[in-house]
Design a protein around this motif. Structure first.
Motif, PDB file in Angstrom:
ATOM      1  N   UNK A 151      25.297  15.965  62.407  1.00  0.00           N
ATOM      2  CA  UNK A 151      24.727  17.104  63.113  1.00  0.00           C
ATOM      3  C   UNK A 151      23.769  17.824  62.174  1.00  0.00           C
ATOM      4  N   UNK A 152      23.284  18.980  62.611  1.00  0.00           N
ATOM      5  CA  UNK A 152      22.289  19.693  61.806  1.00  0.00           C
ATOM      6  C   UNK A 152      22.868  20.293  60.530  1.00  0.00           C
ATOM      7  N   UNK A 153      24.217  20.353  60.420  1.00  0.00           N
ATOM      8  CA  UNK A 153      24.845  20.951  59.240  1.00  0.00           C
ATOM      9  C   UNK A 153      25.100  19.939  58.127  1.00  0.00           C
ATOM     10  N   UNK A 154      25.312  18.668  58.506  1.00  0.00           N
ATOM     11  CA  UNK A 154      25.627  17.682  57.474  1.00  0.00           C
ATOM     12  C   UNK A 154      24.574  16.591  57.347  1.00  0.00           C
ATOM     13  N   UNK A 155      23.388  16.801  57.972  1.00  0.00           N
ATOM     14  CA  UNK A 155      22.321  15.815  57.863  1.00  0.00           C
ATOM     15  C   UNK A 155      20.984  16.530  58.022  1.00  0.00           C
ATOM     16  N   UNK A 156      19.917  15.743  58.027  1.00  0.00           N
ATOM     17  CA  UNK A 156      18.577  16.312  58.165  1.00  0.00           C
ATOM     18  C   UNK A 156      18.154  16.458  59.620  1.00  0.00           C
TER      19      UNK A 156
ATOM     20  N   UNK B  13      17.494  18.141  63.217  1.00  0.00           N
ATOM     21  CA  UNK B  13      17.170  19.518  63.585  1.00  0.00           C
ATOM     22  C   UNK B  13      18.282  20.136  64.423  1.00  0.00           C
ATOM     23  N   UNK B  14      18.408  21.454  64.418  1.00  0.00           N
ATOM     24  CA  UNK B  14      19.454  22.119  65.230  1.00  0.00           C
ATOM     25  C   UNK B  14      19.331  21.836  66.719  1.00  0.00           C
ATOM     26  N   UNK B  15      18.106  21.557  67.182  1.00  0.00           N
ATOM     27  CA  UNK B  15      17.933  21.302  68.615  1.00  0.00           C
ATOM     28  C   UNK B  15      18.648  20.042  69.071  1.00  0.00           C
ATOM     29  N   UNK B  16      18.968  19.140  68.143  1.00  0.00           N
ATOM     30  CA  UNK B  16      19.649  17.894  68.513  1.00  0.00           C
ATOM     31  C   UNK B  16      21.153  18.076  68.686  1.00  0.00           C
ATOM     32  N   UNK B  17      21.670  19.268  68.364  1.00  0.00           N
ATOM     33  CA  UNK B  17      23.115  19.495  68.492  1.00  0.00           C
ATOM     34  C   UNK B  17      23.547  19.724  69.930  1.00  0.00           C
ATOM     35  N   UNK B  18      22.633  20.083  70.818  1.00  0.00           N
ATOM     36  CA  UNK B  18      22.998  20.331  72.204  1.00  0.00           C
ATOM     37  C   UNK B  18      23.754  21.646  72.333  1.00  0.00           C
ATOM     38  N   UNK B  19      24.617  21.731  73.345  1.00  0.00           N
ATOM     39  CA  UNK B  19      25.388  22.947  73.588  1.00  0.00           C
ATOM     40  C   UNK B  19      26.518  23.129  72.583  1.00  0.00           C
ATOM     41  N   UNK B  20      27.073  22.030  72.090  1.00  0.00           N
ATOM     42  CA  UNK B  20      28.199  22.128  71.166  1.00  0.00           C
ATOM     43  C   UNK B  20      27.663  22.287  69.739  1.00  0.00           C
ATOM     44  N   UNK B  21      27.365  23.506  69.387  1.00  0.00           N
ATOM     45  CA  UNK B  21      26.847  23.789  68.064  1.00  0.00           C
ATOM     46  C   UNK B  21      27.956  23.668  67.028  1.00  0.00           C
ATOM     47  N   UNK B  22      27.695  22.995  65.904  1.00  0.00           N
ATOM     48  CA  UNK B  22      28.727  22.888  64.869  1.00  0.00           C
ATOM     49  C   UNK B  22      28.921  24.213  64.151  1.00  0.00           C
TER      50      UNK B  22
ATOM     51  N   UNK C 103      29.265  26.622  61.111  1.00  0.00           N
ATOM     52  CA  UNK C 103      28.625  26.555  59.815  1.00  0.00           C
ATOM     53  C   UNK C 103      29.627  26.362  58.691  1.00  0.00           C
ATOM     54  N   UNK C 104      30.846  26.797  58.901  1.00  0.00           N
ATOM     55  CA  UNK C 104      31.847  26.703  57.844  1.00  0.00           C
ATOM     56  C   UNK C 104      32.743  25.483  57.995  1.00  0.00           C
ATOM     57  N   UNK C 105      32.489  24.629  59.029  1.00  0.00           N
ATOM     58  CA  UNK C 105      33.391  23.510  59.284  1.00  0.00           C
ATOM     59  C   UNK C 105      33.259  22.429  58.236  1.00  0.00           C
ATOM     60  N   UNK C 106      32.064  22.274  57.614  1.00  0.00           N
ATOM     61  CA  UNK C 106      31.852  21.209  56.649  1.00  0.00           C
ATOM     62  C   UNK C 106      31.880  21.708  55.207  1.00  0.00           C
ATOM     63  N   UNK C 107      32.233  22.949  54.996  1.00  0.00           N
ATOM     64  CA  UNK C 107      32.300  23.474  53.630  1.00  0.00           C
ATOM     65  C   UNK C 107      33.564  24.299  53.488  1.00  0.00           C
ATOM     66  N   UNK C 108      34.721  23.633  53.255  1.00  0.00           N
ATOM     67  CA  UNK C 108      35.987  24.345  53.211  1.00  0.00           C
ATOM     68  C   UNK C 108      36.070  25.368  52.076  1.00  0.00           C
TER      69      UNK C 108
END
Length: 213
Positions: free
Chosen positions: A42-47, A49-58, A60-65
């Motif tokens: 998704x846009x948080x763990x790759x390059x 764009x945020x528009x490719x995430x669709x409605x289910x936005x990741x 921001x803190x899910x990939x950085x514990x």
């Protein structure tokens, strides 16, 4: 009878097949790993764009514990208390579902001149079993079936069932073929074609989603 192969030859064939199967399994495992990586991006763990995430936005803190622990400690909140991102920003209009009052709907209608006509006769009375072959029908009940014909067109078959009145007063109507239940309907071939097209569109949509991810 099938000739028996020598033991050495059978062992060589089995070893060769085993090696081919191992190679195929390794290729499939690699392919599954690549697809799992694509789905998980998704846009948080790759390059991407945020528009490719669709409605289910990741989150921001899910990939950085580590950072989420620091932020939760600073704010005095538990990360588990965070509300999930909304799936859709669309708001309800308050109107009832379905067609509104005065709306003219559209449906499949009978044609004036069908391509084929099949007459369904009444042979005997259902009550007294008297022969009605020589009796004139009082009317016909027609049901039409639409099937694929020339490209972009349908071939219409009209099933016309006789209605006869016996001398005993019983009203007799011929039976329609199995599955012919509406005044105008699509046939089994048309329904099968629609299901096939729907499956192909679903498969293409899935492939497109995977390619985008």
């Amino acid at each position: 009878m099938i000739p028996e192969l020598p033991a050495t030859m059978s062992a060589e064939i089995l070893l060769k097949e085993n090696a081919e199967l191992r190679m195929r399994v390794a290729c499939l495992e690699e392919r599954c790993r690549e697809l799992e990586e694509k789905v998980g991006k998704n846009s948080q763990n790759s390059s991407k764009p945020p528009s490719s995430d669709g409605y289910q936005k990741p989150c921001k803190n899910s990939n950085s514990p580590d950072h989420s622990d620091d932020l939760s400690a600073d704010k005095g909140t538990d990360p588990s208390d965070e509300k999930p991102n909304p799936k859709s920003l669309r708001q309800s209009s308050g109107n009832k579902a379905g067609g509104k009052k005065g709306h003219q709907g559209t449906c499949l209608k009978q044609v004036d001149i069908p391509d084929y006509i099949e007459y369904l006769p009444v042979k005997e009375c259902n009550k007294c079993q008297a022969s009605l072959l020589d009796s004139e029908p009082v009317k016909y009940i027609e049901r039409q079936v639409f099937e694929p014909g020339r490209p972009g067109e349908f071939e219409v078959t009209a099933h016309r069932a006789e209605v006869k009145i016996c001398t005993c007063g019983c009203r007799n109507q011929a039976e329609f073929p199995e599955g012919v239940t509406a005044a105008a309907q699509y046939g089994s071939a048309t329904q099968a074609m629609a299901n096939t097209i729907s499956c192909l569109l679903s498969a293409c949509q899935s492939i497109l989603i995977l390619s985008i991810k």
